[in-house]
Design a protein around this motif. Structure first.
Motif, PDB file in Angstrom:
ATOM      1  N   THR A  36      64.101   9.846  78.888  1.00 21.59           N
ATOM      2  CA  THR A  36      65.336  10.211  79.134  1.00 21.59           C
ATOM      3  C   THR A  36      66.357  10.337  80.177  1.00 21.59           C
ATOM      4  O   THR A  36      67.044  11.720  80.601  1.00 21.59           O
ATOM      5  CB  THR A  36      64.535  11.755  79.857  1.00 21.59           C
ATOM      6  N   VAL A  37      66.090   9.080  81.150  1.00 24.34           N
ATOM      7  CA  VAL A  37      67.562   8.214  81.359  1.00 24.34           C
ATOM      8  C   VAL A  37      67.597   7.417  81.073  1.00 24.34           C
ATOM      9  O   VAL A  37      67.015   6.407  81.640  1.00 24.34           O
ATOM     10  CB  VAL A  37      67.591   8.853  83.130  1.00 24.34           C
ATOM     11  N   ALA A  38      69.038   6.763  81.155  1.00 27.29           N
ATOM     12  CA  ALA A  38      69.740   5.748  81.472  1.00 27.29           C
ATOM     13  C   ALA A  38      69.713   5.051  82.541  1.00 27.29           C
ATOM     14  O   ALA A  38      70.733   4.934  83.015  1.00 27.29           O
ATOM     15  CB  ALA A  38      70.261   5.326  80.059  1.00 27.29           C
ATOM     16  N   ILE A  87      65.769   0.887  81.314  1.00 26.38           N
ATOM     17  CA  ILE A  87      65.909  -0.391  82.218  1.00 26.38           C
ATOM     18  C   ILE A  87      67.086  -1.261  81.244  1.00 26.38           C
ATOM     19  O   ILE A  87      66.777  -1.834  80.372  1.00 26.38           O
ATOM     20  CB  ILE A  87      65.660  -0.313  83.153  1.00 26.38           C
ATOM     21  N   PHE A  88      68.486  -0.715  81.662  1.00 24.76           N
ATOM     22  CA  PHE A  88      68.976  -2.258  81.134  1.00 24.76           C
ATOM     23  C   PHE A  88      69.488  -3.267  82.218  1.00 24.76           C
ATOM     24  O   PHE A  88      69.974  -2.816  83.163  1.00 24.76           O
ATOM     25  CB  PHE A  88      70.560  -0.996  80.507  1.00 24.76           C
ATOM     26  N   GLY A  89      70.346  -3.818  81.662  1.00 22.12           N
ATOM     27  CA  GLY A  89      70.555  -4.742  82.896  1.00 22.12           C
ATOM     28  C   GLY A  89      70.333  -6.255  83.532  1.00 22.12           C
ATOM     29  O   GLY A  89      70.149  -7.028  84.082  1.00 22.12           O
ATOM     30  N   ARG A 147      73.300   7.859  81.242  1.00 27.24           N
ATOM     31  CA  ARG A 147      73.455   6.986  82.357  1.00 27.24           C
ATOM     32  C   ARG A 147      73.806   6.733  83.968  1.00 27.24           C
ATOM     33  O   ARG A 147      74.387   7.485  84.504  1.00 27.24           O
ATOM     34  CB  ARG A 147      74.157   6.281  81.840  1.00 27.24           C
ATOM     35  N   ILE A 148      72.993   5.873  84.486  1.00 29.31           N
ATOM     36  CA  ILE A 148      73.393   6.117  86.172  1.00 29.31           C
ATOM     37  C   ILE A 148      73.152   4.814  86.242  1.00 29.31           C
ATOM     38  O   ILE A 148      72.506   4.050  86.433  1.00 29.31           O
ATOM     39  CB  ILE A 148      72.071   7.158  86.970  1.00 29.31           C
ATOM     40  N   ALA A 149      74.327   4.390  86.770  1.00 28.28           N
ATOM     41  CA  ALA A 149      74.732   2.618  87.515  1.00 28.28           C
ATOM     42  C   ALA A 149      73.010   2.471  88.818  1.00 28.28           C
ATOM     43  O   ALA A 149      73.401   3.398  89.980  1.00 28.28           O
ATOM     44  CB  ALA A 149      75.853   2.918  88.528  1.00 28.28           C
ATOM     45  N   VAL A 150      72.713   1.396  89.007  1.00 28.59           N
ATOM     46  CA  VAL A 150      72.136   1.499  90.206  1.00 28.59           C
ATOM     47  C   VAL A 150      72.490  -0.085  90.280  1.00 28.59           C
ATOM     48  O   VAL A 150      72.025  -1.250  89.735  1.00 28.59           O
ATOM     49  CB  VAL A 150      70.606   0.897  89.537  1.00 28.59           C
TER      50      VAL A 150
END
Length: 581
Positions: A350-352, A384-386, A430-433
């Motif tokens: 539900t969130v990237a 989670i991408f990256g 989408r949220i950047a970490v």
């Protein structure tokens, strides 16, 4: 100023008291002292506040499944909040209230309101719950019963959960036999608790599970022990293979370790009660390390937050984040509500999150990233991408899942290119970490005021055989400072295998002490040396909980940094090179 808000009743009925609000979920285990009602989670916005007698408004619970046991102890001791208000799906705290109500005839109101309404609570001073509404007023006490506000929520009467069960839950012949008491009193009570939880979760039917992992064997006080002993008196026997979580003491050696009988005796009695019901004395918080681990797609009923996240995410087995006491109810019946992560729809992201992994990052990255991702995700399941090229080990993922489960209320996660159900997962939000987020998490977990280290604590979650081997290699040829204790917690099965492989002997030559059956979230003095002002750990989970649980300063870092601290007696507060600005 005042508001009157529709509220869905999850447990209990009416209540009133001063309003205490926070925008961040709270774990009662490791987050609230059941003896005082004070919030001991040093990282939480309510740190130092007392929840006793107040209407506590938090988005949801989070972290440990044992929160249900802590809340039940507080209810029976008269130290609980006056009521709990949530806006997200909430099962852990609700279950504690349900067991107190159904087994001990003690009530605590738990209600759910809409998210938009929850956001309006800040600034109000008093609250009361009556007739399916939450009524909040300002400090001047202005009555608001005649001032309803627009809301997306629908009010529910106090008996709404019972009506939902009767109208919606389809029962099999076996279910009806449980309900009618044909399989004994223990199974009947267990099934009634499952029915109530099924209504809260919106389940239309129950499913069979093949195995259960029980977290309720952790000693939180006399009420939890009495609950287990009642089940034994009522003839309880598990119907599916059932493993036991780490308990509160080393079952075989607590007396020789200097643990007080006031803890050792009841904690052992609690473990014995669950074994008497037919559970396996595995005593590990990492049941996925056992030889008979679940497989992809298997429907199971697991408690223990790190185990739930790992089983769902890394293995691809299917379980809700089962609260303490619901776990043994599922074990006694082999039945669980068909909801949440048991279903395809409940496993969707539900969130990237777009995560940056710095070059040359060491093994501390994984618990650190899990901690940061959990803070961002909240109750949402993230993809989670990256990290597609990172090639994490099983132990890296264990550390990631444990830290994520500490700061998040979500029961699982997906890592693109790594976990088995990540393909095709995405989300519009989408949220950047980034590295700055990792640095903030690092600073949050490194709160010790000085660099002096008196304890290196390893094994939260329990060490694996591979970690025992890595430890033995890391300490080879080095000399431990006599001022630093080094303690590893692990399950009996891993300890036996590590002993046969020679890893235990190699580590013990350095001065490592091994403790089985229990884990760091349950340990205190004297295993935590009374003279130790600060400890160091490679566990994001324990770095979060330790300040409140054992009142020590904490330094967090890689396994190598932990061994360096064991040798020198010091640990720098500086960021590692891979996190440096």
């Amino acid at each position: 100023m005042s508001l009157s808000i529709p509220a869905r009743t999850l447990a209990g009925a009416g209540a009133a008291g001063p309003l205490l609000t926070a925008s961040e979920g709270l774990s009662f285990w490791g987050g609230v002292d059941p003896e005082t009602g004070n919030v001991i989670d040093r990282h939480h916005p309510l740190a130092g506040a007392c929840v006793t007698g107040r209407v506590l408004a938090i988005p949801s619970g989070r972290g440990s499944c044992t929160g249900s046991g802590v809340l039940m102890e507080m209810i029976l001791a008269g130290r609980a909040p006056a009521a709990i208000v949530v806006c997200e799906a909430e099962e852990i705290l609700t279950l504690g209230a349900l067991v107190a109500e159904l087994v001990f005839d003690r009530s605590l109101a738990v209600v759910q309101i809409a998210r938009d309404d929850f956001a309006r609570l800040a600034g109000f001073a008093q609250a009361r719950i009556e007739d399916g509404r939450l009524i909040v007023t300002a400090a001047d006490g202005e009555d608001a019963t005649d001032a309803p506000v627009a809301s997306t929520a629908e009010p529910a009467a106090a008996d709404g959960a019972e009506r939902e069960v009767a109208a919606a839950l389809r029962l099999s012949p076996l279910d009806r036999a449980f309900l009618d008491g044909r399989h004994g009193r223990a199974a009947q009570v267990a099934f009634e608790i499952i029915r109530r939880m099924a209504a809260i979760q919106g389940a239309r039917e129950l499913i069979d599970v093949t195995r259960v992992h029980v977290d309720g064997c952790i000693y939180t006080g006399r009420a939890g022990l009495r609950f287990a002993e009642l089940l034994v008196e009522w003839g309880a026997r598990v119907r599916v293979p059932t493993t036991l979580n780490a308990i509160s003491v080393d079952r075989r050696r607590w007396a020789s370790q200097g643990v007080a009988p006031a803890l050792g005796v009841p904690a052992s009695a609690l473990a014995d009660a669950y074994v008497a019901m037919g559970a396996e004395p595995s005593f590990t918080c990492a049941p996925y390390l056992l030889d008979d681990a679940p497989v992809f797609g298997e429907q199971i009923g697991w408690a223990e937050s790190n185990a739930v996240v790992y089983a769902n995410s890394v293995i691809g087995a299917r379980t809700m984040k089962v609260p303490d006491y619901l776990d043994i109810c599922i074990a006694l019946t082999g039945r669980a509500p068909a909801a949440g992560c048991h279903l395809d729809a409940g496993r969707r992201a539900t969130v990237a999150l777009d995560v940056v992994r710095p070059e040359a990052a060491d093994d501390a990255f994984w618990p650190l990233a899990g901690y940061a991702c959990g803070l961002v995700a909240g109750a949402d399941i993230p993809v989670i991408f990256g990290l597609e090229a990172a090639a994490p080990t099983a132990d890296d993922l264990k550390a990631f899942c444990a830290a994520f489960g500490t700061t998040s209320a979500a029961p699982m996660l997906h890592i693109a290119g790594v976990t088995p159900e990540a393909a095709g997962q995405d989300a519009t939000r989408r949220i950047a970490v980034g590295v700055a987020d990792l640095r903030r998490a690092w600073d949050e977990l490194n709160g010790a005021a000085t660099d002096e280290i008196g304890l290196v604590s390893l094994g939260n979650p329990h060490f694996s055989l591979a970690e025992c081997a890595a430890l033995a290699h890391a300490v080879a040829g080095r000399t431990r400072s006599p001022e630093v204790a080094v303690v590893v917690t692990c399950g009996r099965a891993v300890h036996d295998a590590a002993t046969r492989a020679g890893h235990v002997a190699a580590a013990e030559r350095f001065g490592v002490a091994f403790v089985t059956d229990t884990c760091w979230c349950m340990l205190g003095e004297p295993i935590v040396p009374p003279t130790a002002r600060n400890l160091m750990t490679n566990s994001g989970k324990y770095a979060h909980y330790a300040p409140g649980l054992v009142e020590r300063g904490v330094r967090f870092g890689s396994l190598g940094a932990c061994i360096d601290a064991a040798v020198t007696g010091r640990a720098s507060a500086r960021h590692p090179a891979w996190l440096a600005p």
